[in-house]
Design a protein around this motif. Sequence first.
Motif, PDB file in Angstrom:
ATOM      1  N   SER A 112       0.836  -1.203   0.000  1.00 52.11           N
ATOM      2  CA  SER A 112       0.000   0.000   0.000  1.00 52.11           C
ATOM      3  C   SER A 112       0.866   1.247   0.000  1.00 52.11           C
ATOM      4  O   SER A 112       2.003   1.252   0.471  1.00 52.11           O
ATOM      5  N   LEU A 113       0.295   2.325  -0.526  1.00 49.54           N
ATOM      6  CA  LEU A 113       0.997   3.590  -0.689  1.00 49.54           C
ATOM      7  C   LEU A 113       0.181   4.716  -0.078  1.00 49.54           C
ATOM      8  O   LEU A 113      -1.033   4.803  -0.283  1.00 49.54           O
ATOM      9  N   SER A 114       0.836   5.556   0.706  1.00 45.26           N
ATOM     10  CA  SER A 114       0.199   6.778   1.203  1.00 45.26           C
ATOM     11  C   SER A 114       1.140   7.946   0.964  1.00 45.26           C
ATOM     12  O   SER A 114       2.353   7.809   1.104  1.00 45.26           O
ATOM     13  N   VAL A 115       0.581   9.090   0.587  1.00 48.44           N
ATOM     14  CA  VAL A 115       1.349  10.308   0.372  1.00 48.44           C
ATOM     15  C   VAL A 115       0.831  11.372   1.321  1.00 48.44           C
ATOM     16  O   VAL A 115      -0.386  11.616   1.393  1.00 48.44           O
ATOM     17  N   PHE A 116       1.748  11.957   2.080  1.00 51.65           N
ATOM     18  CA  PHE A 116       1.409  13.036   2.998  1.00 51.65           C
ATOM     19  C   PHE A 116       2.083  14.314   2.511  1.00 51.65           C
ATOM     20  O   PHE A 116       3.248  14.295   2.104  1.00 51.65           O
ATOM     21  N   ALA A 117       1.366  15.430   2.571  1.00 49.18           N
ATOM     22  CA  ALA A 117       1.923  16.738   2.224  1.00 49.18           C
ATOM     23  C   ALA A 117       1.148  17.797   2.989  1.00 49.18           C
ATOM     24  O   ALA A 117      -0.074  17.668   3.182  1.00 49.18           O
ATOM     25  N   GLY A 118       1.849  18.820   3.449  1.00 47.35           N
ATOM     26  CA  GLY A 118       1.187  19.861   4.222  1.00 47.35           C
ATOM     27  C   GLY A 118       0.594  19.345   5.511  1.00 47.35           C
ATOM     28  O   GLY A 118      -0.363  19.919   6.037  1.00 47.35           O
ATOM     29  N   GLY A 119       1.147  18.234   6.033  1.00 45.23           N
ATOM     30  CA  GLY A 119       0.657  17.663   7.279  1.00 45.23           C
ATOM     31  C   GLY A 119      -0.586  16.815   7.142  1.00 45.23           C
ATOM     32  O   GLY A 119      -1.138  16.364   8.145  1.00 45.23           O
ATOM     33  N   ALA A 120      -1.052  16.569   5.918  1.00 42.21           N
ATOM     34  CA  ALA A 120      -2.292  15.815   5.717  1.00 42.21           C
ATOM     35  C   ALA A 120      -2.087  14.688   4.719  1.00 42.21           C
ATOM     36  O   ALA A 120      -1.188  14.737   3.866  1.00 42.21           O
ATOM     37  N   LEU A 121      -2.923  13.655   4.822  1.00 39.84           N
ATOM     38  CA  LEU A 121      -2.936  12.575   3.842  1.00 39.84           C
ATOM     39  C   LEU A 121      -3.572  13.092   2.557  1.00 39.84           C
ATOM     40  O   LEU A 121      -4.711  13.562   2.568  1.00 39.84           O
ATOM     41  N   VAL A 122      -2.845  13.014   1.438  1.00 41.03           N
ATOM     42  CA  VAL A 122      -3.367  13.541   0.177  1.00 41.03           C
ATOM     43  C   VAL A 122      -3.598  12.455  -0.865  1.00 41.03           C
ATOM     44  O   VAL A 122      -4.236  12.708  -1.891  1.00 41.03           O
ATOM     45  N   HIS A 123      -3.080  11.241  -0.620  1.00 44.78           N
ATOM     46  CA  HIS A 123      -3.309  10.162  -1.573  1.00 44.78           C
ATOM     47  C   HIS A 123      -3.111   8.816  -0.893  1.00 44.78           C
ATOM     48  O   HIS A 123      -2.234   8.666  -0.036  1.00 44.78           O
ATOM     49  N   ALA A 124      -3.923   7.829  -1.282  1.00 44.20           N
ATOM     50  CA  ALA A 124      -3.803   6.456  -0.771  1.00 44.20           C
ATOM     51  C   ALA A 124      -4.097   5.489  -1.904  1.00 44.20           C
ATOM     52  O   ALA A 124      -4.972   5.730  -2.743  1.00 44.20           O
ATOM     53  N   ASP A 125      -3.349   4.391  -1.924  1.00 44.03           N
ATOM     54  CA  ASP A 125      -3.515   3.399  -2.989  1.00 44.03           C
ATOM     55  C   ASP A 125      -2.979   2.065  -2.482  1.00 44.03           C
ATOM     56  O   ASP A 125      -2.283   2.010  -1.456  1.00 44.03           O
ATOM     57  N   ALA A 126      -3.278   0.983  -3.190  1.00 45.41           N
ATOM     58  CA  ALA A 126      -2.777  -0.342  -2.815  1.00 45.41           C
ATOM     59  C   ALA A 126      -2.786  -1.240  -4.033  1.00 45.41           C
ATOM     60  O   ALA A 126      -3.633  -1.101  -4.927  1.00 45.41           O
ATOM     61  N   ILE A 127      -1.826  -2.170  -4.076  1.00 47.13           N
ATOM     62  CA  ILE A 127      -1.778  -3.187  -5.121  1.00 47.13           C
ATOM     63  C   ILE A 127      -1.735  -4.562  -4.452  1.00 47.13           C
ATOM     64  O   ILE A 127      -1.200  -4.708  -3.359  1.00 47.13           O
ATOM     65  N   ALA A 128      -2.296  -5.554  -5.124  1.00 47.38           N
ATOM     66  CA  ALA A 128      -2.411  -6.893  -4.529  1.00 47.38           C
ATOM     67  C   ALA A 128      -1.185  -7.748  -4.822  1.00 47.38           C
ATOM     68  O   ALA A 128      -1.280  -8.880  -5.313  1.00 47.38           O
ATOM     69  N   VAL A 129      -0.003  -7.202  -4.552  1.00 47.10           N
ATOM     70  CA  VAL A 129       1.251  -7.935  -4.681  1.00 47.10           C
ATOM     71  C   VAL A 129       2.093  -7.598  -3.462  1.00 47.10           C
ATOM     72  O   VAL A 129       2.186  -6.427  -3.078  1.00 47.10           O
ATOM     73  N   GLY A 130       2.704  -8.611  -2.826  1.00 50.33           N
ATOM     74  CA  GLY A 130       3.480  -8.349  -1.619  1.00 50.33           C
ATOM     75  C   GLY A 130       4.537  -9.411  -1.381  1.00 50.33           C
ATOM     76  O   GLY A 130       4.934 -10.162  -2.287  1.00 50.33           O
ATOM     77  N   GLY A 131       4.986  -9.483  -0.128  1.00 52.99           N
ATOM     78  CA  GLY A 131       6.059 -10.386   0.242  1.00 52.99           C
ATOM     79  C   GLY A 131       5.737 -11.849   0.026  1.00 52.99           C
ATOM     80  O   GLY A 131       6.644 -12.654  -0.227  1.00 52.99           O
ATOM     81  N   HIS A 132       4.459 -12.232   0.133  1.00 53.80           N
ATOM     82  CA  HIS A 132       4.099 -13.640  -0.061  1.00 53.80           C
ATOM     83  C   HIS A 132       4.358 -14.079  -1.499  1.00 53.80           C
ATOM     84  O   HIS A 132       4.666 -15.260  -1.746  1.00 53.80           O
ATOM     85  N   HIS A 133       4.257 -13.148  -2.437  1.00 52.79           N
ATOM     86  CA  HIS A 133       4.534 -13.488  -3.829  1.00 52.79           C
ATOM     87  C   HIS A 133       6.019 -13.801  -4.019  1.00 52.79           C
ATOM     88  O   HIS A 133       6.375 -14.652  -4.845  1.00 52.79           O
ATOM     89  N   VAL A 134       6.878 -13.119  -3.259  1.00 53.57           N
ATOM     90  CA  VAL A 134       8.305 -13.439  -3.294  1.00 53.57           C
ATOM     91  C   VAL A 134       8.525 -14.858  -2.754  1.00 53.57           C
ATOM     92  O   VAL A 134       9.292 -15.648  -3.327  1.00 53.57           O
ATOM     93  N   THR A 135       7.846 -15.180  -1.665  1.00 56.40           N
ATOM     94  CA  THR A 135       7.953 -16.520  -1.087  1.00 56.40           C
ATOM     95  C   THR A 135       7.527 -17.588  -2.081  1.00 56.40           C
ATOM     96  O   THR A 135       8.195 -18.621  -2.235  1.00 56.40           O
ATOM     97  N   MET A 136       6.409 -17.371  -2.765  1.00 59.36           N
ATOM     98  CA  MET A 136       5.929 -18.357  -3.741  1.00 59.36           C
ATOM     99  C   MET A 136       6.891 -18.491  -4.915  1.00 59.36           C
ATOM    100  O   MET A 136       7.068 -19.607  -5.445  1.00 59.36           O
ATOM    101  N   ASP A 137       7.512 -17.396  -5.329  1.00 62.60           N
ATOM    102  CA  ASP A 137       8.508 -17.486  -6.401  1.00 62.60           C
ATOM    103  C   ASP A 137       9.684 -18.359  -5.976  1.00 62.60           C
ATOM    104  O   ASP A 137      10.199 -19.162  -6.765  1.00 62.60           O
ATOM    105  N   ILE A 138      10.119 -18.199  -4.717  1.00 56.81           N
ATOM    106  CA  ILE A 138      11.229 -19.010  -4.198  1.00 56.81           C
ATOM    107  C   ILE A 138      10.821 -20.488  -4.140  1.00 56.81           C
ATOM    108  O   ILE A 138      11.596 -21.377  -4.516  1.00 56.81           O
ATOM    109  N   ALA A 139       9.596 -20.750  -3.659  1.00 56.84           N
ATOM    110  CA  ALA A 139       9.125 -22.134  -3.560  1.00 56.84           C
ATOM    111  C   ALA A 139       9.098 -22.804  -4.932  1.00 56.84           C
ATOM    112  O   ALA A 139       9.510 -23.965  -5.080  1.00 56.84           O
TER     113      ALA A 139
END
Length: 442
Positions: free
Chosen positions: A241-268
């Motif tokens: 997930s991604l968050s961007v803060f500017a001027g002391g406030a949250l200005v953007h949020a996003d997420a993608i369905a890829v993470g550390g478990h995908h690295v584990t499965m690639d190794i397996a």
Amino acid sequence: MSPTFRNGITPKLRPLSARKSAILSVLDIGTTKVACLVARLEPVEPSRELAGRTHSCRVLGIGHQRSRGLKGGVVIDLDEAERSIRLAVDAAERMAGVQIESVIVNMTGGRLGSQHFTAQIAINGRGVSDSDLGRVMEAATASSIMPGRSVLHSLPTGYALDGASGVRDPKGMIGDKLGADMHVVSGDTAAARNILLAVERCHLGVEAMVATPYASGLSVLIDDEAEMGVACIDLGGGTTSLSVFAGGALVHADAIAVGGHHVTMDIARGLNARVGDAERIKCLSGSCIDSMSDDREIICVPQVGEDDREAANHVARTQLTRIVKPRVEEILELIRDRLKASGYASEAGRRLVLTGGASQLTGLPELARRIISKQVRIGRPVGVHGLPESAKSPAFAATLGLLVYPQVAGLEHFEAGRASAHLGTGTDGYFSRVGRWLKDSF
């Protein structure tokens, strides 16, 4: 009974009084782990680095279990998800010596997204009042409800008075026209309802639902970073997930369905290993940068097969790096592209904070400097006491950010009557609700 949202708004938290202490319970439902914390929040004077925090947090109880029944932050097996939640909550209750009746939960999946709205009202040359602020914010969020989407956060990011933007607090100032910019974070209603349903099946109330990237940023960022502009990347097991803060406030949020478990499965797959062995190899020897000694370092890989006595395979560490590096590069490139597409790459100020369990992979900061930004650091939770050493790592950033959220919940705006508000006590049971009704009514 299936949980419902009033007018597309998820449950909202009543702002925590800066002068009162409280017992708070939070629940981090992730793809790889479910963590529950019980903490006492005590009023404190704001510090220079954490000026936005009104309370200190001391953890009383902690419980975490391997997550089951979730994929990419979305519930795919309700019974398994319920079992993981019950085990984590039970462990936290036993350690804290309290009975948890309601929790603050997070949401990572469900296609998190950000939208920005602007509105302007006439104030006819008089001072800006609270009612004027309420009117302009309601006008800015009037079109924020969309079919199939539920609002998680509605945050004012700035005001304008007679065309002059950048006004932080216009209350009392005189002008003719008042404008407001609102940032709305939303997610798929179906995904949010299933998370709430899994929690409610454990006989727990949900006091609020918080977007994971927002919680992670609250946990690991200091106020100066949020003011100057920074991007916070939470690399979890099933999502990033991604968050961007500017001027002391949250200005953007996003997420993608890829993470550390995908690295584990690639190794397996790449080393023909069990998933559990692949996870261990990733944590102990995994790296996403090449080293001069990789060819000489040999890794023992137990093979998948019916006979456990079969001889293990031995591979050079350089082979492991060739498997790990492409997947990590893919994740960072996806985040870089999402950041550019959001239009907030400049607001991030070329500062990047990496957190989450997968951020501990060797060489990740160096790779992030090459792909995204020159200024990179690993973010660990700050300002929380009483944690065991195992919970002081980036893996618990979002969990501990849920403890910070009640201190900033008052910054959000929702139209009166559009969402129910709850007290962030973690023990919001029947008698406390009756007592609160009597206090508010008489």
